[in-house]
Design a protein around this motif. Structure first.
Motif, mmCIF file in Angstrom:
data_model
loop_
_atom_site.group_PDB
_atom_site.id
_atom_site.type_symbol
_atom_site.label_atom_id
_atom_site.label_comp_id
_atom_site.label_asym_id
_atom_site.label_seq_id
_atom_site.Cartn_x
_atom_site.Cartn_y
_atom_site.Cartn_z
ATOM 1 N N GLY A 51 0.809 -1.214 0.000
ATOM 2 C CA GLY A 51 0.000 0.000 0.000
ATOM 3 C C GLY A 51 0.840 1.261 0.000
ATOM 4 N N ALA A 52 1.925 1.264 0.781
ATOM 5 C CA ALA A 52 2.794 2.436 0.828
ATOM 6 C C ALA A 52 3.468 2.678 -0.520
ATOM 7 C CB ALA A 52 3.852 2.264 1.916
ATOM 8 N N THR A 53 3.842 1.602 -1.214
ATOM 9 C CA THR A 53 4.467 1.748 -2.528
ATOM 10 C C THR A 53 3.479 2.306 -3.545
ATOM 11 O OG1 THR A 53 5.912 -0.141 -2.036
ATOM 12 C CG2 THR A 53 5.743 0.550 -4.329
ATOM 13 N N ILE A 54 2.224 1.859 -3.498
ATOM 14 C CA ILE A 54 1.203 2.381 -4.412
ATOM 15 C C ILE A 54 0.950 3.865 -4.149
ATOM 16 C CG2 ILE A 54 -1.228 2.238 -5.058
ATOM 17 C CD1 ILE A 54 -1.071 -0.778 -4.556
ATOM 18 N N ILE A 55 0.839 4.224 -2.863
ATOM 19 C CA ILE A 55 0.667 5.641 -2.520
ATOM 20 C C ILE A 55 1.865 6.453 -3.002
ATOM 21 C CG2 ILE A 55 0.551 7.268 -0.590
ATOM 22 C CD1 ILE A 55 -1.071 5.198 0.940
ATOM 23 N N GLY A 56 3.061 5.900 -2.814
ATOM 24 C CA GLY A 56 4.255 6.579 -3.291
ATOM 25 C C GLY A 56 4.228 6.799 -4.793
ATOM 26 N N ALA A 110 9.637 0.964 -12.399
ATOM 27 C CA ALA A 110 10.735 1.150 -11.456
ATOM 28 C C ALA A 110 10.296 0.837 -10.026
ATOM 29 C CB ALA A 110 11.265 2.585 -11.546
ATOM 30 N N LEU A 111 9.134 1.335 -9.630
ATOM 31 C CA LEU A 111 8.672 1.094 -8.268
ATOM 32 C C LEU A 111 8.230 -0.349 -8.069
ATOM 33 C CD1 LEU A 111 6.816 4.348 -7.151
ATOM 34 C CD2 LEU A 111 9.165 3.620 -6.781
ATOM 35 N N PHE A 112 7.795 -0.998 -9.140
ATOM 36 C CA PHE A 112 7.476 -2.424 -9.028
ATOM 37 C C PHE A 112 8.742 -3.226 -8.719
ATOM 38 C CE2 PHE A 112 7.168 -6.617 -11.128
ATOM 39 C CZ PHE A 112 6.155 -7.164 -10.355
ATOM 40 N N LEU A 113 9.835 -2.888 -9.408
ATOM 41 C CA LEU A 113 11.105 -3.575 -9.135
ATOM 42 C C LEU A 113 11.598 -3.279 -7.719
ATOM 43 C CD1 LEU A 113 12.998 -3.061 -12.526
ATOM 44 C CD2 LEU A 113 11.873 -5.130 -11.695
ATOM 45 N N SER A 114 11.467 -2.034 -7.291
ATOM 46 C CA SER A 114 11.892 -1.702 -5.927
ATOM 47 C C SER A 114 11.024 -2.422 -4.901
ATOM 48 C CB SER A 114 11.826 -0.189 -5.711
ATOM 49 O OG SER A 114 10.493 0.273 -5.638
ATOM 50 N N PHE A 115 9.745 -2.586 -5.205
ATOM 51 C CA PHE A 115 8.854 -3.321 -4.302
ATOM 52 C C PHE A 115 9.290 -4.774 -4.183
ATOM 53 C CE2 PHE A 115 5.034 -6.049 -3.974
ATOM 54 C CZ PHE A 115 4.666 -5.730 -2.675
ATOM 55 N N LEU A 116 9.649 -5.388 -5.306
ATOM 56 C CA LEU A 116 10.107 -6.782 -5.270
ATOM 57 C C LEU A 116 11.363 -6.926 -4.409
ATOM 58 C CD1 LEU A 116 9.653 -8.110 -8.931
ATOM 59 C CD2 LEU A 116 8.240 -8.573 -6.928
#
Length: 541
Positions: free
Chosen positions: A104-109, A297-303
């Motif tokens: 959730g925090a990554t999506i908000i980001g 990019a944020l998907f990769l950082s999330f992984l």
């Protein structure tokens, strides 16, 4: 709403001429500031051209590749040592149960980064430059100081991570203070890489992200976490059996993921592409591709963040302190768990320890460089200062390294990681000073024209920012109450009054930009004056 512009000299009996114009912005904000020119000297020695590719109606891989770069540099802030520390603590204390908070925090980001990129693309100015033009002098200087505090706090976390990584890679031969000093030198070396071209610099950051993905991915494969528990923790927003410790950790995840200086950074990085801002088609296209790139990019950082959480959830969560200590004693290591991953080396072999250290080093080095760019953009935007990179890095690095070096010399790694908790609190407190301005200015039609936030983004953005700020303030309250000192409570109360007063001022301006015109006192006074003037009788010349 129309206003009357009065011309003529009534005192000399001249006729009153009125003209109807459309108000472009609330009266508390200057008008005519959109379409700014690029004034920053950092990172923009040349711009990346965007190829013409009409073979595809909606999507072009060639254009996506041309726009790729700023989003990945921005995503490094989601992978800095502070985030890694938060991830491993989340796994160690709550297992897989808080992965949904990370998601959730990554999506908000991502949604907040979209606003930042949109501001830079449409206006040609980054957030610090817009603040310089739209806010009065005193609030602007206070805002700059708050953002600088956030950058310095992030810088200290990165130095701590690099120092610990050097200590681990050298098997303790390089002391913590030595790692701090090495970080000073290599930062200056890496910062001159952009002399070789913008795309080469972006490629270098891509290599560092790849190193993090490989090293932390290796740990993930080695530990082999329970995939069913992982998916359950990621998509079920519930924390069974959680208490205050897990709640505090959940709040810490949000504070570590959403970084205030990253909003300023992303709004500046997107200026590195050649875009014709007089063309609505090119602006829409740029916004689209930057959003796609940021999502990837944020998907990769999330992984990568998931890798870290899962590794420590499987390796540490549920183990008693006696079991962990017994492992350390067996390996003749009495170092604390925290950021180092010594537990991985003890349980899964020396290779896991050294590979973990390489990943931490890549995270620290990459985030150090992007943090330095953030500081450069903020100083140039708020103060119109044109310092050299050497001078800018020397100033902020000295401020960041001095307390870190003192702790590294006279204390141990436990105190360094304890300092990391304080720095997370510091950055949480600075969060409103990035989120409120970005929502304010992306909602101003005088700046953004037809690209201004619609009703959905205004309401949604306001709710998200309110939620994030409340979560982070809760984190701050928990930290302050744990200090158990009366004079610190008094000091915190005094600072809190001043802090909330300034946040309230920024919120007032934000609500006016969102359309709550009844709060625009200067506008009402001007309108009342206009009505009185219009009601005056006209005199024949």
């Amino acid at each position: 709403m129309s206003v009357s512009l009065i011309s003529g000299d009534m005192a000399q009996g001249k006729a009153v001429e009125t003209t109807q114009t459309q108000r472009g912005a609330p009266s508390v904000f200057p008008e005519g500031q959109n379409g700014g020119t690029d004034v920053s000297s950092t990172y923009f020695h040349h711009k990346v051209p965007i190829p013409d590719d009409d073979s595809q109606m909606w999507f072009s891989f060639r254009k996506l590749w041309a726009f790729t770069g700023p989003g990945f540099l921005m995503s490094i802030a989601y992978l800095d040592p502070g985030n890694i520390e938060s991830d491993l603590q989340s796994g160690a204390k709550a297992g897989f149960k808080l992965l949904w908070v990370l998601l959730g925090a990554t999506i908000i980001g991502l949604l907040l980064q979209r606003l930042a990129a949109r501001l830079g693309v449409v206006t040609g100015m980054h957030l610090a430059e817009v603040c310089n033009r739209q806010y009065p002098t005193v609030p602007r200087i206070v805002l700059w100081l708050m953002v600088e505090l956030a950058i310095i706090g992030s810088d200290m976390q990165e130095v701590i991570g690099c120092a610990i990584a050097f200590n681990l890679l050298s098997s303790g031969r390089i002391p913590l203070w030595g790692g701090v000093l090495i970080t000073i030198i290599d930062t200056f070396v890496f910062l001159f890489l952009d002399k070789y071209g913008l795309r080469k610099l972006e490629a270098f950051f891509g290599v560092l992200i790849t190193i993090m993905a490989i090293t932390f991915g290796y740990e993930y494969v080695t530990v082999r976490p329970d995939q069913g528990e992982l998916l359950k923790g990621m998509f079920m927003p519930y924390c069974e059996g959680c208490g205050p410790v897990q709640l505090e950790q959940a709040v810490g995840i949000v504070g570590a993921v959403i970084m205030p200086h990253n909003i300023y950074l992303h709004s500046a990085l997107v200026k590195s592409r050649q875009i014709d801002r007089s063309s609505k088609k090119e602006l829409k296209e740029a916004n689209k591709y930057f959003f796609i790139e940021s999502t990837i990019a944020l998907f990769l950082s999330f992984l990568i963040n998931v890798f870290v959480v899962a590794v420590f959830a499987e390796a540490v969560y549920g183990r008693t302190n006696i079991e962990v200590v017994r492992v350390f004693l067996t390996q003749h290591r009495m170092l604390p768990l925290s950021l180092q991953g010594v537990v991985l080396g003890c349980i899964f072999g020396p290779a896991a320890l050294y590979i973990w250290a390489v990943g931490i080093l890549a995270a620290g080095q990459s985030s150090t460089m992007t943090g330095t760019y953030s500081g450069q953009f903020v100083m140039e935007g708020f103060l119109n200062l044109r310092w050299s990179r050497f001078s800018r890095v020397l100033l902020t690095r000295s401020i960041a390294i001095t307390p870190t070096l003192l702790v590294a010399i006279f204390q141990d790694v436990t105190h360094l990681t304890g300092m990391n908790d304080f720095l997370n609190v510091l950055q949480s407190m600075q969060l409103p000073f990035a989120l409120i301005p970005i929502l304010t200015f992306t909602s101003l039609s005088s700046l953004m024209s037809e690209f201004a936030n619609g009703l959905f983004w205004k309401i949604g953005g306001g709710v998200v920012i309110l939620l994030v700020c409340c979560i982070n303030m809760y984190f701050v309250v928990i930290y302050v109450t744990s200090l158990n000192s009366v004079w610190l409570y008094v000091l915190a109360a005094c600072l809190c009054i001043a802090y909330l007063g300034f946040v309230g001022y920024l919120t007032w301006l934000c609500l006016i930009a969102l359309g709550v015109s009844c709060l625009d006192v200067t506008c009402r006074v001007r309108d009342d004056t206009t009505v009185l003037i219009e009601q005056q009788p006209e005199f024949d010349s």
